[in-house]
Design an enzyme around this catalytic site. Structure first.
Site, PDB file in Angstrom:
ATOM      1  N   ASP A 118     -45.583  13.093  30.246  1.00 39.50           N
ATOM      2  CA  ASP A 118     -45.067  13.991  29.522  1.00 39.50           C
ATOM      3  C   ASP A 118     -46.021  14.406  28.479  1.00 39.50           C
ATOM      4  O   ASP A 118     -47.113  13.730  28.119  1.00 39.50           O
ATOM      5  CB  ASP A 118     -43.751  13.590  28.614  1.00 39.50           C
ATOM      6  CG  ASP A 118     -42.816  14.635  28.167  1.00 39.50           C
ATOM      7  OD1 ASP A 118     -42.938  15.550  28.264  1.00 39.50           O
ATOM      8  OD2 ASP A 118     -41.561  14.118  27.985  1.00 39.50           O
ATOM      9  N   ASP A 138     -36.202  21.448  30.205  1.00 38.08           N
ATOM     10  CA  ASP A 138     -35.164  20.537  29.582  1.00 38.08           C
ATOM     11  C   ASP A 138     -34.071  21.027  29.697  1.00 38.08           C
ATOM     12  O   ASP A 138     -32.964  20.600  29.295  1.00 38.08           O
ATOM     13  CB  ASP A 138     -35.602  20.032  28.128  1.00 38.08           C
ATOM     14  CG  ASP A 138     -36.814  19.229  28.040  1.00 38.08           C
ATOM     15  OD1 ASP A 138     -36.818  18.365  29.077  1.00 38.08           O
ATOM     16  OD2 ASP A 138     -37.291  18.972  26.961  1.00 38.08           O
TER      17      ASP A 138
HETATM   18  C1  DGJ Z   1     -39.274  15.817  27.095  1.00 40.31           C
HETATM   19  C2  DGJ Z   1     -38.787  15.651  28.269  1.00 40.31           C
HETATM   20  O1  DGJ Z   1     -38.889  17.074  28.997  1.00 40.31           O
HETATM   21  C3  DGJ Z   1     -37.531  15.235  28.483  1.00 40.31           C
HETATM   22  O2  DGJ Z   1     -37.204  15.029  29.941  1.00 40.31           O
HETATM   23  C4  DGJ Z   1     -37.731  13.497  28.147  1.00 40.31           C
HETATM   24  O3  DGJ Z   1     -38.496  12.745  28.845  1.00 40.31           O
HETATM   25  C5  DGJ Z   1     -37.967  13.479  26.746  1.00 40.31           C
HETATM   26  N1  DGJ Z   1     -39.062  14.294  26.519  1.00 40.31           N
HETATM   27  C6  DGJ Z   1     -38.476  11.960  26.132  1.00 40.31           C
HETATM   28  O4  DGJ Z   1     -38.985  11.842  24.899  1.00 40.31           O
END
Ligand code: DGJ
Length: 691
Positions: free
Chosen positions: A446, A514
């Site tokens: 991430d 997301d």
């Molecule tokens: C952002 C990601 O897009 C989510 O899926 C998740 O992993 C969160 N970060 C966790 O902090």
């Protein structure tokens, strides 16, 4: 295929349907000749021999014709290359030689101590272009800007239209189209990562439809700041220039003996409309970009929306049991398993399991997941640090910062300076140890904030960190992949903030957004599919009402069929799902596994775009095809319109595995398939097999 004229001044690269040609003019100027339908070398030579158009005073003879316009001299277009030394700015180059390696063409030019090589390579119908700079001289050269390529479109009677994929967090990759007018349209990112705001892709057409007409597309393979400028010049000619970095204010400084290779800027011509163009992009990425694209991606479970930061070994074990029972193949523990990471305020940077949550490390849970017959995956965000962490307390100077200025926090975190070797080495040790500590098959990588204070006190040329951070990130990924060849990687950046051909060549799939609302996702996926294949497009089924964004209520059917258009995942809180819901989920997962080869490796046809009523996609692989259809809202009691299928044999018959009905190919192609969907947010899957 690469062909070269006898005089060594005209070159033509050809793919199955297209050609790309360039020519060295009498004055040593490198001219673009042709990009479009397939032509012969003789055609290209005839083109090169045509008299030059007439030029009026105040216009340049070079503008709009050069393959790679440099700064300086009689040029007024945007320069692709801008360099300076202590004495001079700009480039006055002479052609040195060409050489080839396989079907890669290299054209080498020189300006004093700087050697400039233009690279062209045709893969399928995609032309890959990049530039290398070698400073052979004694003096340093500052590279203010080095775009990867300038693409020149042919003259057309009709006006050009520009397509782009714009967005923001939770609303990425939405297709928008507008007429191109005189001047420049510039898209990009000045955020240090690819960004949610634009995928680095543009397409230009004059009158294309989904399945007909010429489409020119360009896509950049770079995961840092970038820029693509589409210019309509005074004579209406269109050029597209793109590369790493947003501004022209200094990319890097090349000391004597140093070299720099730009990322690849790839271009594709198709006369099969937007559908033909995207199928060609997908085939190219599956063949040349995505690692192991012939292996289908497993159905995963991800814990993020289910448990957020509130995780424990026992609770993850419960989720794992339920995930295994519905047919999940890969169980991924998201954020919250390490350091003091019980919220987004602390722990980033300390990549050891939280001893309260995982007293014996990750191995017991990983073993348990394996015993349930699944692979085990883990979330990391290596390029970041919380000020409240052991790492930051020990090395406050390892982040990007400007001396004496405030360190801007986003999500309570700062960006590590991956241009520093000691930082990369620390991360390598941490991640290598982690991957060796338990049977980990999958890493979700991430990146949750943009660059803001991109300083590097003590470094003579601090702005190099914009490029070197990306190179450091790539190097770290490459090293980890080499040391742990069985581990698959996912690129995530708060959803789809780091999706481009560069990261895609090093990762196995990407987190699309997301936003897991199944209706919003249809539009996001529609845009995404313009350039990237379903094989990398992760999509989860989450809870209803949608907790993350909008509270929308939707059926499991609608949520599953929406997510089955990509790499299916489940992200809901399975501990709260009823036995009936789990049983239904199991059926959908099993159905997905049956259509997975078509979705992940087949040809995609977008039958109807998501614009309110019925939308649908179709995948074709060999003798099988599958249609996924979604009805947003039925109005006036009207039946859903028949879907005209594509890519079938008109002389064959096809049996629908859902209904048992037999359909004639010609009827499906010309009159369509009826789908039984009604009401709001309904969906259907129809599989057909050639008899
Ligand atoms: C952002 C990601 O897009 C989510 O899926 C998740 O992993 C969160 N970060 C966790 O902090």
């Amino acid at each position: 295929m690469l062909e070269i004229a006898e005089n060594g001044r005209t070159w033509i690269l050809s793919g199955p349907t297209s050609s790309y040609a360039l020519h060295l003019g009498a004055e040593g100027e490198l001219l673009h000749l042709h990009w479009g339908a397939r032509i012969s070398l003789a055609d290209a030579e005839a083109l090169a021999a045509r008299p030059e158009p007439k030029y009026w005073p105040f216009e340049s003879q070079l503008d709009g014709r050069e393959e790679y316009p440099v700064e300086g001299g009689p040029r007024f277009t945007r320069p692709a290359l801008s360099v300076r030394t202590d004495e001079r700015r700009g480039t006055e180059w002479t052609f040195e030689r060409y050489d080839t390696e396989g079907d890669e063409l290299r054209l080498r030019f020189r300006d004093g101590g700087l050697a400039i090589t233009l690279h062209h390579r045709m893969r399928h119908d995609v032309v890959e272009r990049w530039v290398t700079l070698d400073n052979d001289g004694p003096e340093p050269v500052e590279v203010l800007r080095a775009d990867s390529a300038t693409w020149t479109l042919p003259d057309r009677e009709d006006a050009w239209r520009l397509s782009q994929l714009h967005g923001r967090w939770a609303a990425e990759s939405r297709l928008t189209q507008a007429p191109l007018t005189y001047g420049e349209k510039v898209i990009g990112s000045r955020r240090g990562h690819t960004g949610h705001q634009h995928l680095p892709w543009v397409a230009l057409d004059t009158d294309a439809t989904e399945e007909r007409g010429e489409v020119y597309g360009c896509a950049l393979g770079w995961s840092g700041s970038w820029r693509i400028a589409v210019a309509q010049l005074p004579d209406a000619r269109v050029q597209i220039t793109g590369g790493a970095g947003y501004d022209d204010s200094g990319l890097l400084s090349l000391a004597a003996g140093e070299s720099f290779a730009t990322p690849v800027f790839a271009g594709l011509w198709s006369d099969g409309g937007f559908g033909g163009a995207s199928r060609a992009w997908h085939a190219y990425q599956r063949a040349y970009v995505i690692p192991d694209a012939d292996q289908d991606r497993p159905v995963l479970f991800n814990s993020w929306e289910a448990t957020n930061f509130d995780i424990s070994e026992e609770q993850q074990g419960t989720l794992a049991r339920r995930a295994a029972a519905i047919g999940v193949e890969l169980f991924v523990v998201d954020d919250g398993w390490f350091g003091t990471r019980t919220s987004d305020r602390a722990g980033l940077g300390d990549w050891a399991p939280n001893p309260d949550r995982f007293p014996s490390g990750l191995k017991p849970l990983a073993d348990y997941v394996c015993a349930l017959g699944m692979q085990f995956g883990i979330w990391v965000e290596p390029e970041m640090v919380n000020p409240d962490s052991e790492l930051y307390r020990a090395h406050p100077d390892w982040v990007q910062y400007q001396a004496g200025r405030k360190r801007t926090e986003f999500r309570n975190q700062l960006v590590l300076n991956l241009a520093r070797e000691d930082v990369r080495e620390y991360l390598w040790e941490q991640l290598d140890t982690l991957l060796s500590s338990a049977p980990i098959d999958y890493v979700k990588w991430d990146f949750n904030r943009c660059f803001t204070d991109a300083g590097w006190p003590g470094e003579p040329y601090p702005q190099r960190l914009w490029v070197d951070h990306v190179r450091g990130f790539y190097a770290l990924l490459d090293r980890l992949r080499a040391a742990h060849p069985g581990v698959a990687f996912e690129s995530c950046s708060g959803g789809g903030g780091r999706i481009d051909l560069g990261v895609m060549s090093r990762t196995d799939q990407v987190w699309t957004s997301d936003n897991t609302d199944p209706l919003d996702r249809l539009a996001i996926q529609h845009g995404f599919s313009q350039i990237h294949p379903a094989r990398v497009m992760a999509a989860w089924v989450t809870d209803s009402p949608n907790t993350q964004l909008n509270g929308r209520v939707s059926s499991l059917r609608f949520r599953f069929v929406s997510a089955m258009a990509g790499v299916l995942g489940v992200g809901g809180d399975l501990a709260e799902w009823t036995e009936e819901e789990l049983a239904e989920a199991h059926e959908w997962v099993e159905l997905y596994k049956r259509i997975r080869p078509l979705v992940q490796r087949g040809d995609l046809y977008r039958l109807r775009a998501p614009r309110g009523g019925l939308s649908a996609v179709q995948y074709v692989l060999g003798d099988e095809t599958v249609v996924l259809a979604w009805l947003q809202a039925q109005q006036y009691g009207e039946s859903a319109p028949a879907l005209r299928l594509r890519g079938l044999d008109p002389t064959a018959s096809y049996e629908c595995l859902e209904t048992g009905e037999v359909h004639r190919g010609a009827v499906l192609l010309h009159h369509g398939l009826r789908v039984d969907v009604r009401g709001d947010l309904d969906a259907a899957v129809l599989r057909l097999r050639r008899i």
